[in-house]
Structure formats: C-alpha cells, structure tokens
Design an enzyme around this catalytic site. Structure first.
Site, PDB file in Angstrom:
ATOM      1  N   LYS A 188       0.882  -1.083  -0.034  1.00  0.00           N
ATOM      2  CA  LYS A 188      -0.028   0.005   0.007  1.00  0.00           C
ATOM      3  C   LYS A 188       0.968   1.334   0.001  1.00  0.00           C
ATOM      4  CE  LYS A 188      -4.074   1.732   2.380  1.00  0.00           C
ATOM      5  NZ  LYS A 188      -4.942   1.687   3.700  1.00  0.00           N
ATOM      6  N   SER A 196     -10.011   1.836   2.661  1.00  0.00           N
ATOM      7  CA  SER A 196      -9.215   2.614   1.753  1.00  0.00           C
ATOM      8  C   SER A 196      -8.042   1.794   1.094  1.00  0.00           C
ATOM      9  CB  SER A 196      -8.415   3.616   2.816  1.00  0.00           C
ATOM     10  OG  SER A 196      -7.489   2.892   3.614  1.00  0.00           O
ATOM     11  N   SER A 227     -10.505  -0.251   6.924  1.00  0.00           N
ATOM     12  CA  SER A 227      -9.748  -0.116   5.717  1.00  0.00           C
ATOM     13  C   SER A 227      -8.746  -1.374   5.129  1.00  0.00           C
ATOM     14  CB  SER A 227      -8.672   0.953   5.768  1.00  0.00           C
ATOM     15  OG  SER A 227      -9.318   2.238   5.801  1.00  0.00           O
TER      16      SER A 227
END
Lengths: 498, 95
Positions: free
Chosen positions: A78, A163, A187
């Site tokens: 990420k 997210s 998330s």
C-alpha cells in the site's frame, strides 16, 4: 495446470521450496498480469526492476535452505508505507514526488524474510475513504462486477472498498499473491469483504507503525490482505514485531500463527451481538450471518447471545477521534520538508496555498472537522466526550469477553456498490464501516473472511473480533468459517486482453 | 452545535488551508451535516467515565535519555522543495 498466479501464498511457498518453480518465474508472471491489469488502476507505481532483483535474492535464500514463509512471495505494498527511494505518498498530491530515505518497519520485516515487492498500490487519499474514490491517482476498479439477471456481467464499474482498495484489487485480480493493507476504521476488512478476500487487522500495537504515513495514530494498524486464512497467518507473522522506534508497539513474542490453524473449534464460545442487527440491512447479509452461526455451531462451537450496548455510538465517536488525530498528524504537510509547495505572498500564504492545492476534498473536510472539535471551547464537548464513549465501547467488549472467545458479525452492511453511488453523501459512505469501527476503537484484532455471494453474485464477508493479542483464536475460527463456506468464486476477467 | 461561514473561515485559517469564497457555503453545509450526525453522542451518559488514553493496556516503555541515532542531514533535506547550505528554505519572514 493451475497458473502460477492462481496459487495461494502457502501453495507458492511450498512450490518454490520443492523446486517446482522459482521466485523469478512467479514474479515474471505477476509482472505480466500487472501489465494486463492496468485498467484496474490498482498500482500507482510498478517496481519491476526491484521485484526481479528481490526475486533473485529470494531464490538464493531458498537454494541455501534459508527460506521463511514469505521468501520469494511477490506482494503489493500500500502506498501508505514508506519504502526507501520508492514513491510513498498515501495517494495524496501533497506528497508529490516524495521518495523516503528510509523503510517502514513492517516492509523491512517482509523484505528481511525474502518477500518480493511488485509495486505500490492505490488507496483513498491518506486512507480517508471506504470506496477508493478519493485517491489523487484516480479511483480503483473492483475486479468483480455484478451479474445481471440474464447471467451476463454488468458493464459499469464497482468500487473495491477502501481505503486499501488498490491492495485488494491487486490480489483479487491475481496481480499479487498478497498485499499489505492498513486499517484505521475498517480499511483492510471492508475492502477484503468487497473483493472476496481475507483481510486481517491485528491488535493495536502488534505491528510497528514506524514508517507508515500517519492518519489517526491511536487507530492505525498494519495487516495482511490475502486469498486464504492460512496465507493471512503466514504474512501476519512476518509483519508483526516489537519495535523500539514505535513506543505503542508491544513487546510480546509473535507466535507461529499457522500453528494456530488446527481446524478444531469445539467448545469455542462465539458471541453474537444483538446490536449489529441494523435496520434496513439487506436480507442477504442477515442470511449470511445466520448461515455463519450455523456453520460455527456445526463445527462444535457454542453460540452465545451478547450485548454491546454502545455499538450505535461507535461511528460518530470515530468521526470525532479520527479527524482530530488526522488534523494534528497532517499539520506536518507545510510545503517545507517534502512534497508539494505552492508559493504565496508570505510564509503563511505559502502554507495555505500548498495545503489548499495538495489535499483533496475529503481530506480537507476531515482536517476542518478535526480542527473544530479540538478548538478552544469545543474540546470538552466533542473530543473529550468521544474519548469517554470510547472507554464505554472498550468496556462493552471487555464484558462480552468474560463470556465468549470471539464475536461473529457481518463485515460490511452491503456488497460492493457502483462507482459514484455514494460519493456525494459523506455519512452514507461512513456507514460502510459500521461493523468494523467498534473493534478499531477498542484496539481489538479482527478478520474478514469471504463467506458467500449477494443476489447479483458479488462477494460478502463475515467478521470475527477477538480478545486483545489473541489473533490465534480468530485465525482458527476464521479458517473453520472459510472451510465451511467453501468460497471459491473468482471475478470473471473483463480487463486487459482477457 | 453548528458552524457558520465565520467559524469555517476561522477553522480553515487555523488549519492553514486557503478556502475560496465559492467553496465556503458548500463547506458550511457539509460540516453541519456531519456535526448534526455526531450530535447524537450527547445522549450518552458519560459522568464518571475516564476518557481513553491508551488503546491497549500497556505501560509506555522507558529508555535511557541518550542519542542513539542521527546524522542524516542530507537524507532529511533530500525531499525538500527548497534547501540551501544544509537548511530548509522558506519564503522571507522578516521585512
């Protein structure tokens, strides 16, 4: 023959150790899938050269008999993790061009174990979002599309959740074996549920936050996104560590999580919180939850009804605490130390112009809310009140864990929705995290497991919450759930050359 | 509690975010929507409840107050939009 890129992490690990294929071969196939899958917009940056280098080193480790569970495994990272000399911007324009001179502890642990970095994945800007539509680098497309009544695929795009939307899209689309995510209010777990994957948030303090770009420091935790529960166990063990550079990381031995997967949950006490039965919840979610309860019972667990009375206050509490911490954490972006600078007529003017242009709308909204609830005269009414309710929420869980070992709930109140459907209504968007936020506020470990499909064949997840530092019990229960559900569906490929 | 244009201007100023005149009105509406929704917390009785200060029950670790790391001036400056002679540069602040 199964394509190498369809293997689970555990299968890839075993195949490489047996000498069936090399990490280089595996990595090359992933790099080719990534090229085919660019339409998903799951990667912001692909790091092919780094990946091949790391793969060669991993192959040496394997040949030398020094393989760990993660050696040679190509993963996506990420964009929120700082990776040395590689794009790390939390998908924000304000970190334009930022290439850190250091490595986050979690990724350093993974590289130490021989994992291979394929690239940096897209996400909601600063992890603020539940649909991956707030990224400066554009929205991520869910590899899954709903099936119409006539059996054909919808042609519109669906959100992957957020997210960690790029991370889940990469794994679900076979563009990575697994990925790192981060979870502040859901998330990791909500996007995993939206894409038919396993997503785990460990106990707060289990992983070091050092080198993770901060959103809300009392909530942020790293965790794995994988295809199976076993894969999550393997990756979790590599990511977790005590770190003197993060004073909130906890000095506790990291167990061998894979050993916890005994398949035996006889006598385990599973709590079912009545407050998670929400008005207007789709019947498919309620049905899946009941099915999950039946599966656990059939496996020998004892089902116990519990009450978590402050559940309905968790989400508004979160929307005070998280923006407050964010407004403070994001004060560092001033156009001086790194990233974007937009000139102004004074130092103050430069700050204001930089932050006006560098932050997206949702991030600005949260900074302003955070600034307001922390400002003189409002601190007690909002922030202090929220922290008190947070205590009550944690006490609800503590009381429940006197009677049960784990808590079973749905992961999200719906399946993945179409892109643009909720982007104009912040509160409708926030409600996505209604089942995941309470565990975040209490710092508890939790995992989402793919457990079924909605009426239009989109994946749905079930969610297990455990006691602090008892990741082993939720992993064991999650694997039993996974086997009972027998979830094998994969998205039909509509992107690339197909 | 709700915010008006004046309050939003003030918090935007505190947060050092330039807000254009046409952005102000919509922001007031959006922030009030969220604040109204948060308002439900006032119905929770929190008398005598201690605010959470630590998410998991652990004592903060202690260490000797010694310098153990450092000396990264060039790395620290490497990402700066502007630097000169080993320092960050900012717009002139003294008239």
């Amino acid at each position: 023959m199964t394509k190498l890129t369809e293997l689970t992490l555990a299968e890839a690990r075993d195949g490489m150790v047996k000498g069936d294929f090399t990490s280089r071969e595996l990595t090359e196939q992933y790099l080719s899938n990534m090229e085919q899958g660019r339409e998903l917009n799951s990667y912001i940056v692909e790091t092919a050269d780094i990946a091949l280098n790391m793969a060669d080193k991993a192959d040496q480790m394997i040949r030398g008999g020094n393989a760990t569970g993660m050696t040679g495994i190509p993963i996506a990272v990420k964009d929120l993790y700082c990776t040395k000399d590689v794009h790390s911007a939390s998908a924000s324009h304000i970190l334009n061009g930022f290439k850190p001179k250091y490595e986050s502890t979690v990724t350093a642990n993974l590289w130490q174990d021989g994992a291979v970095m394929l690239g940096k994945t897209n996400m909601d800007e600063f992890a603020m979002g539940s649909s991956n539509e707030t990224s400066y680098y554009g929205p991520v497309k869910n590899p899954w599309r709903a099936t119409k009544e006539n059996g054909t695929l919808e042609t519109k795009d669906y959100v992957p959740g957020g997210s960690s939307g790029g991370s889940v899209a990469a794994v679900a689309g076979d563009l990575a074996v697994a990925a790192t995510g981060t979870d502040t209010g859901g998330s990791i777990r909500q996007p995993a549920a939206f894409t038919g994957l396993v997503g785990m948030k460990p106990t707060y303090g289990r992983c070091s936050r050092w080198g993770m770009i901060a959103f809300a420091s009392s909530l942020d935790q790293a965790g794995p996104i994988t295809k199976t529960v076993r894969d999550a166990a393997i990756m979790m063990e590599s990511m977790a560590s005590y770190d003197v550079k993060d004073s909130t990381s906890v000095e506790r031995t990291v167990p061998n999580y894979e050993h916890a997967l005994t398949g035996d949950i006889r006598g385990m006490k599973i709590g079912i919180p009545k407050e998670y039965r929400m008005d207007g919840m789709p019947s498919a979610i309620e049905k899946l939850w009941q099915q999950g309860i039946a599966w656990m019972k059939a496996a020998g667990a004892e089902i116990i009804d519990i009450s978590l009375p402050h559940t309905k206050y968790a989400l508004p509490t979160y929307y005070i605490v998280a923006p407050a911490e964010a407004s403070s954490n994001l004060a560092r972006y001033d156009g001086v130390k790194y990233g974007l600078r937009v000139e102004g007529d004074s130092l103050d003017g430069m700050y204001k112009n930089t932050r006006a242009e560098g932050f997206g709308h949702e991030v600005k909204r949260r900074i302003l809310i955070g600034t307001y609830v922390l400002s003189a005269g409002y601190y007690d009414a909002y922030y202090l009140k929220a922290q008190k309710i947070r205590t009550l929420i944690a006490q609800d869980f503590a009381k429940a864990y006197e009677k049960v070992d784990v808590i079973l709930t749905p992961t999200a109140p719906s399946a993945a929705f179409a892109m643009g459907e909720k982007s104009d209504d912040p509160i409708a968007m926030y409600l996505n995290d209604i089942f995941t936020v309470p565990a975040s506020l209490a710092g508890l470990p939790a995992i989402s497991v793919p457990a079924g499909l909605s009426q239009d064949a989109m994946p749905l997840g079930l969610h297990l919450i455990g006691r602090a530092f008892d990741e082993e019990t939720i992993l064991r229960a999650a694997q039993v759930l996974e086997h009972a559900a027998g979830f094998t569906a994969k998205p039909k490929v509509w992107w690339g050359d197909k | 509690m709700s915010v008006d244009k004046r309050t939003v201007t003030k918090i935007a100023d505190l947060a050092r975010i330039a807000v254009g005149p046409d952005e102000l009105e919509p922001l007031v509406g959006e922030l009030n929507n969220i604040l109204n929704w948060i308002e439900q917390l006032s119905e929770v009785d929190t008398d005598g409840v201690a605010p959470m200060t630590s998410v998991v029950e652990v004592d903060l670790p202690w260490r000797a107050d010694k310098v153990t790391d450092g000396g990264y001036r060039d790395e620290v400056l490497a990402n700066a939009p502007g630097s000169e002679h080993g320092f960050f540069t900012v717009p002139k602040v003294i008239e």
